[in-house]
Write a protein that holds these residues in place. Sequence first.
Motif, short mmCIF file in Angstrom:
data_model
loop_
_atom_site.label_atom_id
_atom_site.label_comp_id
_atom_site.label_asym_id
_atom_site.label_seq_id
_atom_site.Cartn_x
_atom_site.Cartn_y
_atom_site.Cartn_z
N ILE A 40 0.77 -1.00 -0.07
CA ILE A 40 0.03 -0.15 0.03
C ILE A 40 0.90 1.29 0.04
O ILE A 40 1.82 1.24 0.86
CB ILE A 40 -0.81 0.00 1.31
CG1 ILE A 40 -1.45 -1.13 1.33
CG2 ILE A 40 -2.07 1.24 1.05
CD1 ILE A 40 -2.56 -1.50 0.24
N VAL A 41 0.50 2.24 -0.72
CA VAL A 41 1.17 3.42 -0.86
C VAL A 41 0.39 4.57 -0.63
O VAL A 41 -0.58 4.80 -0.98
CB VAL A 41 2.11 3.66 -2.33
CG1 VAL A 41 2.60 5.22 -2.12
CG2 VAL A 41 2.87 2.83 -2.53
N PHE A 42 0.58 5.38 0.35
CA PHE A 42 -0.01 6.59 0.97
C PHE A 42 0.93 7.67 0.70
O PHE A 42 2.05 7.86 0.80
CB PHE A 42 -0.29 6.63 2.55
CG PHE A 42 -1.29 5.31 3.11
CD1 PHE A 42 -2.33 5.45 2.78
CD2 PHE A 42 -0.53 4.43 3.54
CE1 PHE A 42 -3.30 4.36 3.32
CE2 PHE A 42 -1.13 3.36 4.00
CZ PHE A 42 -2.37 3.31 4.02
N GLY A 43 -0.05 8.72 -0.16
CA GLY A 43 0.67 10.00 -0.53
C GLY A 43 -0.24 11.17 -0.28
O GLY A 43 -1.23 11.19 -0.09
N GLY A 44 0.58 12.13 -0.25
CA GLY A 44 0.15 13.62 0.13
C GLY A 44 0.96 14.63 0.17
O GLY A 44 2.29 14.32 -0.25
N HIS A 45 0.61 15.99 0.22
CA HIS A 45 1.54 17.00 0.17
C HIS A 45 1.37 18.18 1.31
O HIS A 45 0.17 18.06 1.90
CB HIS A 45 1.38 17.93 -0.99
CG HIS A 45 2.59 18.65 -1.47
ND1 HIS A 45 2.67 19.99 -0.91
CD2 HIS A 45 3.54 18.34 -2.46
CE1 HIS A 45 3.91 20.48 -1.32
NE2 HIS A 45 4.37 19.69 -2.34
N SER A 46 2.50 18.30 1.94
CA SER A 46 2.21 19.33 3.01
C SER A 46 1.41 20.55 2.79
O SER A 46 1.01 21.21 3.73
CB SER A 46 3.73 19.54 3.78
OG SER A 46 4.33 20.21 2.92
N LEU A 47 1.71 21.11 1.70
CA LEU A 47 0.98 22.25 1.40
C LEU A 47 -0.58 21.91 1.58
O LEU A 47 -1.43 23.15 1.80
CB LEU A 47 1.37 22.69 -0.02
CG LEU A 47 2.58 23.19 -0.31
CD1 LEU A 47 2.97 23.53 -1.63
CD2 LEU A 47 2.76 24.43 0.48
N ASP A 48 -1.00 20.95 1.32
CA ASP A 48 -2.51 20.58 1.48
C ASP A 48 -3.09 20.75 2.66
O ASP A 48 -4.18 21.08 3.04
CB ASP A 48 -2.88 18.97 1.05
CG ASP A 48 -2.71 18.93 -0.56
OD1 ASP A 48 -2.77 19.68 -1.16
OD2 ASP A 48 -2.45 17.77 -0.64
N ALA A 49 -2.32 20.73 3.81
CA ALA A 49 -2.58 20.91 5.20
C ALA A 49 -2.84 22.47 5.39
O ALA A 49 -3.62 22.70 6.39
CB ALA A 49 -1.38 20.56 6.15
#
Length: 296
Positions: A40-49
């Motif tokens: 499983i790969v989880f991805g996101g961007h700190s800018l979204d926070a």
Amino acid sequence: MGLVPRTQPTGPKTTTLGDDFRLIPLSSRPLFGEGLQSGIVFGGHSLDAVIDNSLSCCGKYTLRNTQHHSVAGLTSDGCVLFAVNCQIGGRCCTAMGGYDPMGEPIVPTLAQQTLLKTRLPNADNLMVWDAKPGSIGLKMNGANPNASVYFNALKKELNFHINASWADPDIKAHTSLTVDKDLKFAGGSLDVEAAARGFKAIASTDFDNKLRATNSSLQLSATHNRYSGSASVKTNGKETTRELGLGFQATKEVKISVVWLPDNKPQPAPKLEFPFKPASFHDASKFRIELKIDLW
């Protein structure tokens, strides 16, 4: 196999947990390799926070009767904290870690661990980033046996550690194994400590990549009423150091002990150099008698 869809929160549009932690929206997808291997790969961007507060803050996925949840967030000082929970065969395991603003791994504090656990269901068998000199790794907390793994970037080595303990008699054991960048065995160590009814034994050994002992030691001690005794032997290569001692606790403050050191050797005469520096004191005596008086 089913993908849990990302949903819009029904409450206020915020991704903060407290004043110093802002959650990062995550997405998830399966990663299939050769044969039956998958992950499983989880991805996101700190800018979204900071920019987008409307997305789901947790990544979730179900694959082949296993459940995976992940959460990540940004602290007020620019650090990123994350946690991943996997439930496989009814058993949960949670890994936690983080990175500072420069991208270096950090160890989450107990307060940060508690903060992350509030966002994950069944956060059991906790594994947390742990730091050693020159190494970073994952350490399992609260388990017996306890396991951990560290990566040394300078030496390009993986170090595995296992700790176990038993009660009545009290026994503790630790073993470590090292593999190089090619995953070839490079050496390890074994330490065992046992105690029961005034008797204590400690044994340890280091071995090379061919399982040959390089350093080893054995320490034995026992106490009975006011009497005590100890014996030890240490081997470093071809050099062996033995010690035998007896003690008597005359009063609460006064103790008398006698030690025999059969392997003590005199120090060679110092070389004459300028400016002349006197050599440090070297005790080469075979026997020592010590009177210890504790006045405090």
